[in-house]
Design an enzyme around this catalytic site. Structure first.
Site, PDB file in Angstrom:
ATOM      1  CB  SER A 145     -45.119 -32.908  45.076  1.00 32.03           C
ATOM      2  OG  SER A 145     -46.363 -33.557  45.059  1.00 32.03           O
ATOM      3  CD  GLU A 201      -3.038  -0.887   0.178  1.00 32.59           C
ATOM      4  OE1 GLU A 201      -3.428   0.260  -0.076  1.00 32.59           O
ATOM      5  OE2 GLU A 201      -3.467  -1.899  -0.409  1.00 32.59           O
TER       6      GLU A 201
END
Length: 833
Positions: free
Chosen positions: A467, A90
């Site tokens: 229960s 780049e």
């Protein structure tokens, strides 16, 4: 000659004039555009869009929310080989130029003049930072001029290292990855510093055109770009001959790696996302928050597997529903089957497959992601036809009884690495586990599979606990003076109510009545009629008030005797929170699942502040309220003046809890409040241990521990099956049922459907944990009693039992000795009602 001289003078004058006019134009443009440029200093404080990440307490990634996958890194963390590769690709003079490359700009200008089109922008890395952070992607001279001005300013304000760091963290590199660290994770499944030279060069080639040079979608062009970068690095003497040759010959190894989820806990992840979204809105997905939960990765993994295995075991007990899609494919070529299966999702361990042939007692399959295989007879014989919750079809004789060529089915791998026929369960389940010491959720599963069905049954499904609620009724009775030896008559009872079409005649599940029964025995054998009589005796209002101490919502508790049988509307999380009060010696804790939250820089934003059990502590202050079930506490982290504008949400700050004992006190802590006396807590724990040693939870004896206690629960018509159990370190609740309540089947109870899930989870949760039964508190004693009357055993009585009592509630009378005719004091001290 004079003419030539004149022409040269004219050209010189025109050149000077042109330079003057150009200079004036540039100066004018500078003074016009420069004041409008953004402040470069803001780059130092730029907030990169980073996704929300959720972790377990031991740093396992649970989930990631956000469109942009980004993991910012510092310049010091970037490998030098990658820096060299990017500069070669780049901007080779990045560390020397002033932000712009004069040669590059002239080259771009020449290309424009010669072709009439913008070929390249001559951009440096600095210019790309200016464009990416401040400007649009518009191709115009004005934008380019602004880009140049900004680049010069950036170079004046920031160091080269800061500029480079901004660039590599911002750039888009394909597949929703932003920045080189995210790209390394996406393409290679690891961090940038773990990549080879060739792999780093591959990523360095992406900024130019992420789609054109993508190594997954366009590997050939990506390879060309990579090798060009390697050649350029070699020509710039950034790599030697040997490295260049090795890297150039390295094959393309990139493949798509999604977010590396380390712990599967999607129900909790969604709870967190929903909770935080209420406070932060859409910014939640881009501000880079890291949320650390209270989940324990080993427990959560065990919970996932326990729920899945439990539901698959249930579905196999009730037969085969048939293929998911009959004759799903007519063309049985490998290509057509693979194409079809790619569209089918995998749910948990259940993988889609196509039946390609059947032969006597085996079948040929093509399994998604695994190819062709054989399904053996022993792995399909369970699949008798499902004819209802209590009926199965005939035993199978051959594979064609249930499988047909072209059918879409589900299979899973067994522990023996064999493929087994399976199916997506129609029944659902949930498991929630937390620490009874402070309510920290250690594991939570809200259903069979989140992808298949996102409804969170652990927190959203209100079901009757049956229960499973009885221990709280019995504990309320113990709190009011009952003892484990209190005798209650297990006998028929009829209730008249003008609001009912007929009288209510409750029964025990066995349809039998057992007469005078000790309270302890009634609980571990889950006697309904005794529970009703106890509730009627202590009073519904009294029992309801007691239940609310454990966090149960009064509005969901019935105001009648059905409460004693668990006819309430309760979520698994509410139930396990209540059971935490039974496990921690009688203290109220609130569930929480967020431990702390950090921002993208690692600063702690929030810290949990749970109520914490401390039996040795006394209250100093009640001012610090605990967090509600799913809400962070809005408390300022530092003393501030409260603004009058209530439209602004208060900043959330949950301060850390660090117990600091001062004698018998703790300062600055929200200490958990007591729900019952230590004596009551110990008695109910001791009784619930009998549920496992001699009652409906005997399967849990497989854990071979003496410190666990619990209770089964089954509602009318077996619509819901529960088991809740605990020791001093972990409390967990398992539930099984249908989303639209219907019977699980005559043979399905809490002890058969839910308890195995709880056991499988606890095997892992309690592994390598010391077996530490609760210690008996002061003020209690143990004496021998007559098991029939609950009175003190007479001397030498055979079959007498030891029972625990509060010291001020020990029986004073002695049971009748049938061998002594004139014994006095043989009347029962407790009323049988």
């Amino acid at each position: 000659m004079k003419i030539l001289t004149s022409l040269l003078k004219l050209c010189l004058k025109l050149t000077i004039l042109g330079c003057f006019i150009g200079g004036v134009a540039l100066a004018s443009a500078y003074f016009y555009y420069a004041p409008k440029l953004p402040d470069v200093e803001t780059l130092r404080e730029v907030q990169l869009q980073t996704p929300l990440r959720v972790y377990s307490e031991d740093d396992k990634l649970i989930s990631e929310f956000g469109e942009k996958r980004r993991t910012p890194i510092n310049f010091e963390e970037i490998p030098q080989t990658y820096i060299n590769a990017l500069l070669a690709a780049e901007d080779r003079n990045f560390f020397e130029h002033i932000g712009i490359d004069i040669k590059g700009l002239f080259r771009a200008a020449f290309q424009l003049v010669s072709t009439g089109k913008i070929q390249s922008g001559g951009s440096t890395i600095t210019m790309q930072v200016a464009k990416n952070y401040f400007l649009t992607r518009e191709r115009s001279f004005v934008r380019k001029f602004n880009e140049i001005l900004l680049s010069l300013r950036i170079e004046q304000e920031l160091s080269k290292e800061e500029i480079f760091e901004l660039y590599i963290n911002k750039i888009y590199l394909g597949h929703r990855s932003y920045g080189i660290q995210a790209a390394a994770n996406i393409y290679y499944g690891t961090n940038i510093d773990q990549l080879s030279l060739a792999q780093q060069a591959m990523i360095a080639g992406l900024p130019k055109a992420p789609s054109a040079y993508n190594p997954i979608t366009n590997p050939s062009r990506a390879l060309e770009r990579r090798n060009w970068i390697l050649k350029r690095m070699h020509s710039l003497s950034l790599i030697n001959d040997e490295d260049y040759s090795a890297a150039k010959n390295e094959p393309v190894t990139a493949e798509y790696h999604g977010t590396q989820i380390e712990l599967y806990a999607p129900y909790v992840a969604e709870m967190i996302r929903n909770e935080l979204y209420q406070h932060f809105g859409e910014t939640l997905y881009s501000d880079g928050f890291r949320v650390y939960t209270t989940l324990n990765s080993e427990m959560q993994t065990a919970a996932n597997k326990a729920v899945e295995d439990g539901l698959l075991a249930y579905t196999e007990r009730h037969g085969y529903y048939g293929p998911e899609t009959p004759l799903a494919v007519s063309e049985l070529s490998e290509e057509s089957i693979s194409t079809f299966l790619k569209k089918q999702r995998t749910y948990g361990s259940l993988i889609p497959a196509i039946v390609t042939a059947t032969e006597k007692q085996q079948a040929s399959l093509f399994i998604k992601g695994h190819g062709a295989t054989t399904l053996t007879w022993e792995n399909m014989t369970w699949a008798r036809e499902h004819k209802g919750p209590n009926r199965l079809g005939k035993k199978l004789k051959q594979a064609s009884d249930i499988l047909t060529q072209g059918d879409l089915i589900r299979v899973r791998l067994t522990a023996e690495n064999d493929w087994r026929l399976s199916q997506i369960p129609r029944a659902q389940g949930a498991l929630t586990a937390l620490s009874p010491k402070d309510g920290a959720i250690k594991a939570l599963v809200g259903g069979f599979n989140f992808t298949h069905n996102k409804f969170n049954r652990a927190t959203q499904a209100r079901r009757q606990p049956g229960s499973n609620l009885k221990p709280f009724i019995y504990a309320s009775a113990l709190e009011q003076g009952y003892t484990p030896a209190t005798i209650i008559n297990d006998a028929p009872v009829v209730f008249h109510d003008n609001n009912l079409e007929s009288n209510w005649r409750p029964e025990n599940y066995s349809k039998k009545f057992y007469g005078p029964t000790r309270l302890r025995e009634a609980l571990y054998k889950s006697r309904n009629l005794v529970s009703i009589r106890i509730l009627r005796s202590i009073g519904i209002d009294s029992a309801t008030e007691f239940l609310t101490r454990f966090g149960f919502d009064k509005s969901h508790l019935p105001n009648n005797l059905s409460l004693s049988l668990g006819a309430a509307d309760i979520t698994p999380l509410e139930l396990v929170t209540g059971y935490a009060g039974l496990a921690n010696q009688g203290f109220k804790v609130s569930p929480y699942f967020i431990s702390h939250i950090e921002d993208s820089d690692g600063n702690t934003l929030y810290q949990a502040k749970p109520t914490t059990v401390c039996p040795e502590c006394t209250f100093i202050s009640d001012e610090s309220a605990p967090a509600s079930e799913f809400n962070l506490i809005p408390v300022s982290s530092t003393p501030t003046t409260v603004a009058s504008d209530t439209s602004t949400k208060p900043e959330l700050s949950l301060k850390p809890i660090t117990p600091q004992l001062e004698g018998q006190q703790i300062t600055n802590l929200p200490v958990a409040k007591r729900t019952m006396t230590p004596q009551t807590a110990y008695m109910i724990y001791n009784i619930m241990q009998d549920v496992i040693t001699r009652g409906t939870g005997r399967r849990a004896l497989a854990l071979q521990r003496t410190d666990i206690a619990g209770k089964t629960g089954t509602t009318n018509d077996q619509k819901d099956a529960w088991f809740s159990g605990f020791n001093s370190n972990v409390v967990a609740t398992a539930w099984v049922g249908f989303d639209q309540p219907s019977t699980l089947g005559r043979s399905e109870f809490g002890g058969t459907a839910a308890l195995p899930i709880w056991i499988d989870f606890m095997k892992v949760a309690l592994a390598n944990k010391a077996d530490l039964p609760a210690s008996q508190p002061d003020g209690m004693t143990s004496v021998r009693i007559d098991p029939k009357t609950g009175l003190l055993a007479y001397p030498g009585q055979e079959g007498a039992l030891f029972e625990i009592f509060p010291e001020d509630n020990v029986p004073t009378e002695i049971a009748h000795n049938p061998s002594q005719k004139n014994t006095t004091g043989s009347a029962q001290a407790e009323e049988i009602f």
